[in-house]
Design a protein around this motif. Structure first.
Motif, PDB file in Angstrom:
ATOM      1  N   TYR A  69       0.942  -1.260   0.001  1.00 25.22           N
ATOM      2  CA  TYR A  69      -0.070  -0.076  -0.079  1.00 25.22           C
ATOM      3  C   TYR A  69       0.949   1.278  -0.066  1.00 25.22           C
ATOM      4  CZ  TYR A  69      -3.716   3.224   1.418  1.00 25.22           C
ATOM      5  OH  TYR A  69      -4.532   4.558   1.316  1.00 25.22           O
ATOM      6  N   GLY A  70       0.682   2.321  -0.780  1.00 18.09           N
ATOM      7  CA  GLY A  70       1.237   3.751  -0.987  1.00 18.09           C
ATOM      8  C   GLY A  70       1.120   4.377   0.152  1.00 18.09           C
ATOM      9  N   SER A  71       1.475   4.127   1.381  1.00 15.75           N
ATOM     10  CA  SER A  71       1.145   4.798   2.724  1.00 15.75           C
ATOM     11  C   SER A  71       1.778   6.243   2.499  1.00 15.75           C
ATOM     12  CB  SER A  71       1.996   4.015   3.815  1.00 15.75           C
ATOM     13  OG  SER A  71       1.251   2.899   4.186  1.00 15.75           O
ATOM     14  N   PHE A  72       0.712   7.040   3.306  1.00 20.25           N
ATOM     15  CA  PHE A  72       0.997   8.620   3.338  1.00 20.25           C
ATOM     16  C   PHE A  72       1.662   8.653   4.836  1.00 20.25           C
ATOM     17  CE2 PHE A  72       0.011  12.961   4.170  1.00 20.25           C
ATOM     18  CZ  PHE A  72       0.486  13.556   2.880  1.00 20.25           C
ATOM     19  N   ILE A  73       2.994   9.130   5.058  1.00 19.15           N
ATOM     20  CA  ILE A  73       3.460   9.507   6.512  1.00 19.15           C
ATOM     21  C   ILE A  73       3.583  10.845   6.244  1.00 19.15           C
ATOM     22  CG2 ILE A  73       5.248   8.950   7.953  1.00 19.15           C
ATOM     23  CD1 ILE A  73       5.249   6.063   6.641  1.00 19.15           C
ATOM     24  N   SER A  74       2.838  11.682   7.224  1.00 15.71           N
ATOM     25  CA  SER A  74       3.411  13.129   7.418  1.00 15.71           C
ATOM     26  C   SER A  74       3.869  13.406   8.718  1.00 15.71           C
ATOM     27  CB  SER A  74       2.018  13.860   6.637  1.00 15.71           C
ATOM     28  OG  SER A  74       0.916  13.771   7.840  1.00 15.71           O
ATOM     29  N   PHE A  75       4.490  14.725   8.815  1.00 16.75           N
ATOM     30  CA  PHE A  75       4.959  15.134   9.914  1.00 16.75           C
ATOM     31  C   PHE A  75       4.854  16.507   9.976  1.00 16.75           C
ATOM     32  CE2 PHE A  75       8.998  16.016  12.823  1.00 16.75           C
ATOM     33  CZ  PHE A  75       8.107  16.541  14.099  1.00 16.75           C
ATOM     34  N   ASP A  76       3.742  17.260  10.715  1.00 18.34           N
ATOM     35  CA  ASP A  76       3.839  18.605  10.780  1.00 18.34           C
ATOM     36  C   ASP A  76       4.451  19.294  12.147  1.00 18.34           C
ATOM     37  OD1 ASP A  76       2.924  21.296  10.690  1.00 18.34           O
ATOM     38  OD2 ASP A  76       1.118  20.856   9.588  1.00 18.34           O
ATOM     39  N   ARG A  77       5.298  20.165  12.118  1.00 16.45           N
ATOM     40  CA  ARG A  77       5.792  20.711  13.391  1.00 16.45           C
ATOM     41  C   ARG A  77       5.794  22.156  13.082  1.00 16.45           C
ATOM     42  NH1 ARG A  77      12.287  19.236  13.393  1.00 16.45           N
ATOM     43  NH2 ARG A  77      11.992  20.807  15.153  1.00 16.45           N
ATOM     44  N   GLU A  78       4.974  22.672  12.389  1.00 17.67           N
ATOM     45  CA  GLU A  78       4.760  23.978  12.160  1.00 17.67           C
ATOM     46  C   GLU A  78       3.583  24.667  12.516  1.00 17.67           C
ATOM     47  OE1 GLU A  78       5.999  25.079   8.285  1.00 17.67           O
ATOM     48  OE2 GLU A  78       8.230  24.472   8.475  1.00 17.67           O
ATOM     49  N   ILE A  79       2.386  23.841  12.400  1.00 20.30           N
ATOM     50  CA  ILE A  79       0.966  24.392  12.558  1.00 20.30           C
ATOM     51  C   ILE A  79       1.101  24.798  14.242  1.00 20.30           C
ATOM     52  CG2 ILE A  79       0.281  22.140  13.321  1.00 20.30           C
ATOM     53  CD1 ILE A  79      -2.302  23.159  11.922  1.00 20.30           C
ATOM     54  N   ASN A  80       0.267  26.048  14.248  1.00 19.45           N
ATOM     55  CA  ASN A  80       0.028  26.692  15.562  1.00 19.45           C
ATOM     56  C   ASN A  80      -1.202  25.748  16.398  1.00 19.45           C
ATOM     57  OD1 ASN A  80      -1.356  28.533  17.535  1.00 19.45           O
ATOM     58  ND2 ASN A  80       0.390  29.513  17.248  1.00 19.45           N
ATOM     59  N   HIS A  81      -1.080  25.727  17.720  1.00 18.71           N
ATOM     60  CA  HIS A  81      -1.923  24.966  18.319  1.00 18.71           C
ATOM     61  C   HIS A  81      -3.324  25.378  18.223  1.00 18.71           C
ATOM     62  CE1 HIS A  81      -2.885  27.418  22.129  1.00 18.71           C
ATOM     63  NE2 HIS A  81      -1.776  27.988  21.652  1.00 18.71           N
ATOM     64  N   GLN A  82      -3.495  26.608  17.917  1.00 21.62           N
ATOM     65  CA  GLN A  82      -4.873  27.231  17.821  1.00 21.62           C
ATOM     66  C   GLN A  82      -5.503  26.699  16.648  1.00 21.62           C
ATOM     67  OE1 GLN A  82      -4.118  31.382  18.081  1.00 21.62           O
ATOM     68  NE2 GLN A  82      -4.219  31.546  20.428  1.00 21.62           N
ATOM     69  N   GLU A  83      -4.608  26.236  15.482  1.00 16.93           N
ATOM     70  CA  GLU A  83      -5.081  25.627  14.232  1.00 16.93           C
ATOM     71  C   GLU A  83      -5.388  24.382  14.350  1.00 16.93           C
ATOM     72  OE1 GLU A  83      -2.399  27.575  11.743  1.00 16.93           O
ATOM     73  OE2 GLU A  83      -3.118  29.305  11.520  1.00 16.93           O
ATOM     74  N   LEU A  84      -4.876  23.471  15.291  1.00 17.15           N
ATOM     75  CA  LEU A  84      -4.797  22.145  15.430  1.00 17.15           C
ATOM     76  C   LEU A  84      -6.119  21.273  15.005  1.00 17.15           C
ATOM     77  CD1 LEU A  84      -3.128  19.572  16.187  1.00 17.15           C
ATOM     78  CD2 LEU A  84      -3.882  19.960  18.423  1.00 17.15           C
ATOM     79  N   ASP A  85      -7.229  21.818  15.661  1.00 14.46           N
ATOM     80  CA  ASP A  85      -8.558  21.178  15.409  1.00 14.46           C
ATOM     81  C   ASP A  85      -8.794  21.135  14.069  1.00 14.46           C
ATOM     82  OD1 ASP A  85      -8.688  21.346  18.030  1.00 14.46           O
ATOM     83  OD2 ASP A  85     -10.186  22.871  18.315  1.00 14.46           O
TER      84      ASP A  85
END
Length: 601
Positions: free
Chosen positions: A307-323
């Motif tokens: 399966y062509g898995s999607f693995i992402s890592f976001d360390r820039e998004i602000n916690h106020q935009e997390l939802d």
């Protein structure tokens, strides 16, 4: 007749482990079919029992695991009449404490086990009375064979926490109560002071199987080892787990090395492994393998291997935009990738982070249901008789539930017998029939259960006033349930009190799962979304082995999904002293070809 399985049911590694005639220490990677191997081993040993005196004992880390394994064995067509299966706490209560309580000074005049909510309430009260600043969190503890250990108290509060705990234990002793940790301590006291108990149990048990050995506490190893040693070779053991998933170190769990346990138990202990991962894609396996603490060879061999898995890592998004980002990832997986909602899990370090975000996700995604261990609207104290009855009250007599409900009925009857109620006129089928015939037409879940319990007692001819422990359990069940409902309502969860919400607790998983990292261990999903991967949260700031703990926590998170993994270390969160949280170090330092977030727009 000895249990025989069909060709293809087990692979070579599993077959080798199951057929091994002696004691075995089995290291199993995620998705390797360790539960299948454990199940077939239990079935095989049950089929080989030659006496009605002998038992096979299986100790699991959770009640959920015990139920799953018990059901699998019954579906294999093997009688479970001589199988005992449950958690170590239940084992200690059933086989050591209740039969031999008379030999323990604190137990001889009777006792009641309190649940975690009662423990928290008492500690909160005692902390408030303390002249020193100490929190219930500082008072969390566990026992070893050498005494108690604080889990992770602030070094400056250890003396004050110890003083609070001493008052806590004095209060419990005065009221003849035990908490979960005291169950283990008292069981070990009895085993150590009365060696004849181990000798007797060693003569009864032909096999002791231990699941998730990496989460086992030192005092638990000591109890099992004492029985194995006293059996003089008559009892063998099958120990299985994964040292890379040992994430309960702060609670006293650790992966004891095979030579140490073998020496304690006085047995030969063969070492074997399961290395084939049938769960995840090759890309997912390759990713979580980078976080191994103990060396392990893991090969992706399942149907989703390519399966062509999607693995992402976001360390820039602000916690106020997390939802909004989590909502976006959920919608992308469901609407673009075709992932079913019940195959998605949102993971956070602790329930305190999950409670608020759950409320907002429910509001943002009204078209989807949400499930999770913290979403149960009533007390889930597994040792409370009324929780056991509630399972029968809240499930319907459907064919796929028959085996499970029969086992639950047996547990209810056994509990009634243990408090002195004559159950000889009622079989498990009789109890199920009585439960199935009760009709309660109310929408409020707690009212429904109160009326159901009253009706069942009437049908069975039981006067609860004659059995104080039943009445105590009932009061505790409803008191704790009301507290749980209030907590969920305060978190913004809608329709908590409705009977439909109550019934969902025992229904098959149907919605998006919300869970802590510790709560998700052992589960699997198509997609996992993990947030708050921040130093001080993952791992916890008080963890003395931060590096290893961080690796194990990420290993657990990353080994849950079959297909897609989304990691988030949001910015903008601050700790209790106003300092900003940073990305978990081990995650920040790992170089990997993550998929760009923009690719899912």
């Amino acid at each position: 007749m000895v249990f025989v399985w069909q060709n293809g049911d087990l692979n070579e590694e599993q077959t080798d482990a199951v057929l091994h005639d002696g004691s075995i220490f089995l290291a199993a990677c995620p998705g390797s079919g360790k539960t299948r191997a454990l199940t077939y081993k239990i079935a095989l040993e049950l089929s080989k029992l030659e006496s009605d005196r002998h038992w096979v004992v299986a100790i699991t880390y959770t009640h959920r695991a015990a139920e799953e394994i018990g059901e699998r064995i019954e579906k294999l067509g093997v009688s479970t009449d001589r199988l005992w299966i449950g958690t170590i706490h239940s084992f200690c209560l059933d086989w050591i404490i209740r039969p031999y309580a008379i030999y323990h000074d604190h137990l001889a005049n009777g006792f009641r086990v309190i649940d975690q909510l009662e423990t928290d309430d008492i500690l909160t009260e005692l902390c408030q009375q303390s002249p020193n600043f100490v929190r219930p969190l500082d008072c969390r503890y566990y026992f070893t064979t050498a005494g108690f250990q604080l889990e992770g108290a602030n070094p400056n509060r250890r003396a004050a926490a110890t003083a609070v705990l001493q008052r806590y234990w004095d209060r419990l002793q005065k009221h003849r109560q035990l908490d979960f940790e005291m169950i283990l301590s008292c069981a070990h006291d009895l085993i150590a002071s009365k060696p004849s108990i181990s000798v007797l149990l060693g003569s009864l048990f032909r096999y002791i199987l231990v699941d998730e050995y990496q989460d086992t506490k030192e005092i638990q190893y000591a109890i099992v080892a004492a029985i194995l040693r006293a059996s003089a070779g008559n009892t063998r053991t099958f120990i299985v787990g994964d040292p890379n998933q040992a994430i309960y170190g702060s609670l006293g769990g650790y992966a004891m090395a095979r030579p140490e346990f073998a020496a304690r138990a006085g047995i030969d202990l063969a070492e074997k492994s399961l290395s084939n991962n049938y769960r995840s894609s090759e890309r997912i396996v390759g990713y979580f393998s980078n976080y191994c603490v103990a060396p392990a060879v893991i090969a992706a061999v399942g149907k989703d291997r390519d399966y062509g898995s999607f693995i992402s890592f976001d360390r820039e998004i602000n916690h106020q935009e997390l939802d909004d980002e989590i909502v976006r990832l959920i919608r992308h997986n469901i609407e673009t990738l075709g992932i079913s909602p019940h195959e998605i899990c949102v993971v956070g370090p602790q329930w305190v982070q999950l409670a608020a975000i759950t409320r907002r996700l429910v509001a943002a995604l009204p078209e989807y249901n949400f499930d999770g261990p913290g979403m149960a609207p009533f007390s889930r104290d597994q040792d409370n008789i009324w929780f056991k009855v509630s399972r029968l009250a809240l499930t319907r007599p459907e064919p796929q539930m028959f085996v499970r409900r029969m086992r639950w009925a047996g547990e209810v009857l056994e509990h009634f017998r243990s408090v002195g109620i004559d159950t000889s006129k009622n079989s498990r089928r009789d109890l199920l029939r009585h439960c199935n015939q009760i009709e309660i037409l109310v929408d409020d879940g707690l009212e429904y259960l109160e009326l159901f319990f009253d009706e069942l007692l009437l049908v069975l001819g039981i006067d609860i006033a004659l059995f104080p422990s039943l009445d105590d359990h009932r009061k505790a069940f409803f008191e704790r349930s009301r507290i749980q409902i209030e907590r969920l309502e305060n978190a913004g969860v809608q329709a908590v009190s409705n009977i439909a919400m109550f019934r969902r607790v025992f229904a098959a998983r149907s919605g998006i799962t919300i869970s802590t990292i510790h709560g998700v261990k052992g589960a699997e999903f198509d997609t996992v979304i993990a947030f708050a991967l921040l130093e001080g949260m993952v791992p916890h700031f008080a963890d003395p082995k931060a590096l290893d703990s961080a690796k194990k926590l990420i290993y657990v998170i990353a080994s849950r999904p079959r297909k897609n993994l989304h990691l988030i270390a949001e910015v903008g969160r601050v700790n209790g002293i106003g300092e900003p949280y940073e990305t978990t170090n081990i995650l920040a330092e790992h170089i990997f070809g993550y998929d760009l977030i923009e690719a899912i727009d």
